[in-house]
Design a protein around this motif. Structure first.
Motif, PDB file in Angstrom:
ATOM      1  N   LEU A 124      -7.468  54.004  60.477  1.00 41.87           N
ATOM      2  CA  LEU A 124      -6.442  54.507  61.200  1.00 41.87           C
ATOM      3  C   LEU A 124      -5.009  53.679  60.575  1.00 41.87           C
ATOM      4  N   LEU A 125      -4.050  54.542  60.298  1.00 35.27           N
ATOM      5  CA  LEU A 125      -2.910  53.898  59.835  1.00 35.27           C
ATOM      6  C   LEU A 125      -2.035  53.709  61.124  1.00 35.27           C
ATOM      7  N   GLY A 126      -1.495  52.386  60.910  1.00 39.01           N
ATOM      8  CA  GLY A 126      -0.899  52.009  62.196  1.00 39.01           C
ATOM      9  C   GLY A 126      -1.648  51.426  63.246  1.00 39.01           C
ATOM     10  N   LYS A 127      -2.957  51.121  62.943  1.00 37.11           N
ATOM     11  CA  LYS A 127      -3.848  50.564  63.770  1.00 37.11           C
ATOM     12  C   LYS A 127      -3.337  48.800  64.312  1.00 37.11           C
ATOM     13  N   GLY A 128      -3.122  48.583  65.420  1.00 39.50           N
ATOM     14  CA  GLY A 128      -2.956  47.180  66.092  1.00 39.50           C
ATOM     15  C   GLY A 128      -1.344  47.299  66.169  1.00 39.50           C
ATOM     16  N   GLU A 129      -0.622  48.006  65.647  1.00 34.13           N
ATOM     17  CA  GLU A 129       0.739  48.069  66.009  1.00 34.13           C
ATOM     18  C   GLU A 129       1.242  48.319  67.427  1.00 34.13           C
ATOM     19  N   ILE A 130       1.991  47.686  68.051  1.00 31.26           N
ATOM     20  CA  ILE A 130       2.521  47.789  69.440  1.00 31.26           C
ATOM     21  C   ILE A 130       2.914  49.540  69.716  1.00 31.26           C
ATOM     22  N   TRP A 131       3.496  50.363  68.634  1.00 27.48           N
ATOM     23  CA  TRP A 131       3.783  51.491  68.898  1.00 27.48           C
ATOM     24  C   TRP A 131       2.780  52.413  68.734  1.00 27.48           C
ATOM     25  N   MET A 132       1.558  52.279  68.592  1.00 33.79           N
ATOM     26  CA  MET A 132       0.493  53.072  68.118  1.00 33.79           C
ATOM     27  C   MET A 132      -0.512  53.231  69.572  1.00 33.79           C
ATOM     28  N   ARG A 133      -0.488  54.428  70.065  1.00 30.58           N
ATOM     29  CA  ARG A 133      -1.210  54.567  71.167  1.00 30.58           C
ATOM     30  C   ARG A 133      -2.580  55.745  70.855  1.00 30.58           C
ATOM     31  N   THR A 134      -3.631  55.329  71.024  1.00 30.53           N
ATOM     32  CA  THR A 134      -5.019  56.358  70.945  1.00 30.53           C
ATOM     33  C   THR A 134      -5.702  56.437  71.854  1.00 30.53           C
ATOM     34  N   PHE A 135      -6.376  57.577  72.076  1.00 28.33           N
ATOM     35  CA  PHE A 135      -7.297  57.950  73.225  1.00 28.33           C
ATOM     36  C   PHE A 135      -8.331  58.477  72.496  1.00 28.33           C
ATOM     37  N   SER A 136      -9.506  58.531  73.214  1.00 26.36           N
ATOM     38  CA  SER A 136     -10.887  58.787  72.896  1.00 26.36           C
ATOM     39  C   SER A 136     -10.892  60.063  72.323  1.00 26.36           C
ATOM     40  N   ASN A 137     -11.574  60.440  71.118  1.00 27.42           N
ATOM     41  CA  ASN A 137     -11.419  61.748  70.669  1.00 27.42           C
ATOM     42  C   ASN A 137     -12.437  62.818  71.059  1.00 27.42           C
TER      43      ASN A 137
END
Length: 386
Positions: free
Chosen positions: A49-62
């Motif tokens: 994942l590009l951006g993993k751990g960045e404060i601007w990255m929001r992910t949700f269960s696929n």
């Protein structure tokens, strides 16, 4: 100003779409604006994942299902957070439609970056599947968009042909300049002086639309025999098999290497070792690999189906027809140039990329586009209204 980007996939293996979106969001950070990304988690355990751990990255269960990756989770996630503007990346995925629909229901503007997915050539691929999606969902998303982001004027013209009459910002994709690339350029210069071999390359997804066979046929048709070809990337298994069979049929199998997927520093190292990169695709929207190769000091051949006339204008490559005959002519031209001439061509391209597509320059333009759409500033000169 609070902006939310959405995209179906932000993994490295999603290619240029994910990479350029990541570079844009990274460059925008710290400019007194809140710009975030919403994307599903990756299903491929080998992807990153590009951006993993960045404060601007929001992910949700696929929970994506079907050809559109229909998701209940994305609907819930869109309700979290209050944004001034939404930015849709891509087309034909449920997250794209859901974002546009949610923005309209909320009375908020939204921007669409189609990433070449609305080119006529791209529309013809799996048209049987795209036609109903366009009719029932995406036609409204396109026509009611507050603005479009096109990476070149050609893409803008295709949007107009589809009937979109709203504002279009023509902004090239952002290109990150890793610190180590300058070192690779210096190494390239020293290498060419000592080892002036001809090494041609392709880098990208292995797919029939890329027309890699035209490069192979061009090699076979040229009179240049002392050269190597490296194919970097993975993708369609059947197409890779076809290409391997084609090298045998053409009698050039000993001069062609399949090196697989590369990224990061390894990618730039491979690019810096090439005499020239070849992009013989029938169609490319922007083609991130073109500016990346130029950054490494490597001249590029790109087909007329790409928006890279600047290769000719700046003397840093060849913007020509993608027929085997035309490619053979480029190979002859490469063989006729000295290592220093090729290196100088690459440096011209590097300077062009730094002046036009460096990530901070592109980020500033995108923020100007957002500001204008929100009524906070005058229309930028790169925004076109019909």
């Amino acid at each position: 100003m609070r902006i939310l980007h959405t995209i179906e996939g932000m993994g490295i293996r999603y290619g240029g779409i994910a990479t350029c979106t990541y570079e844009l969001l990274t460059a925008i950070q710290g400019k007194r604006h809140t710009v975030e990304m919403l994307t599903p988690t990756l299903k491929n355990p080998q992807d990153k994942l590009l951006g993993k751990g960045e404060i601007w990255m929001r992910t949700f269960s696929n929970d994506g299902l079907g050809p559109m990756n229909f998701s209940w989770n994305v609907r819930r996630e869109l309700k979290h957070g209050c944004y001034d503007l939404y930015h849709v990346n891509g087309m034909w995925q449920h997250i794209c439609h859901a974002t546009a629909r949610y923005a309209r229901k909320s009375g908020k503007p939204y921007v669409v970056t189609p990433h070449g997915m609305l080119y006529p050539t791209a529309l013809k691929i799996s048209y049987w599947k795209k036609w109903p999606m366009l009719k029932f969902w995406f036609a409204e998303d396109i026509q009611k968009a507050s603005g479009f982001h096109a990476t070149c004027e050609t893409e803008m013209s295709h949007l107009r042909e589809l009937g979109y009459a709203g504002p279009v910002a023509v902004i090239g994709n952002p290109v990150k300049v890793p610190e180590y690339v300058a070192e690779l350029v210096e190494n390239r210069k020293r290498h060419y002086v000592q080892h002036p071999e001809i090494r041609l390359g392709f880098l990208g997804r292995l797919h029939p639309i890329k027309r890699i066979e035209n490069l192979l046929r061009g090699v076979a048709q040229s009179s240049v025999r002392d050269l190597q070809v490296v194919l970097l990337g993975d993708g369609d298994v059947e197409y890779r098999k076809f290409l391997m069979e084609e090298t045998l049929r053409l009698g050039i199998n000993e001069r062609v290497e399949f090196l697989g997927f590369v990224s990061g520093r390894e990618k730039f190292e491979q690019l810096s070792r090439l005499s020239a990169l070849f992009v013989p695709s029938d169609m490319e929207n922007f083609g991130m690999i073109v500016p990346e190769a130029l950054l490494a000091g490597t001249p590029v051949m790109a087909s007329l189906g790409t928006p890279w006339q600047s290769l000719n204008d700046y003397g840093c490559g060849w913007w020509v027809d993608n027929s085997p005959q035309s490619i053979a002519g480029v190979i002859e031209d490469i063989a006729g140039k000295s290592p220093l001439e090729l290196f100088t061509m690459g440096l011209k391209g590097r300077e062009m990329v730094l002046n036009k597509f460096e990530a901070s320059i592109v980020a500033r333009k995108m923020l100007q586009f957002y500001s204008w759409l929100l009524g906070e500033s005058d229309r930028p000169n790169f925004v076109y209204e019909s």
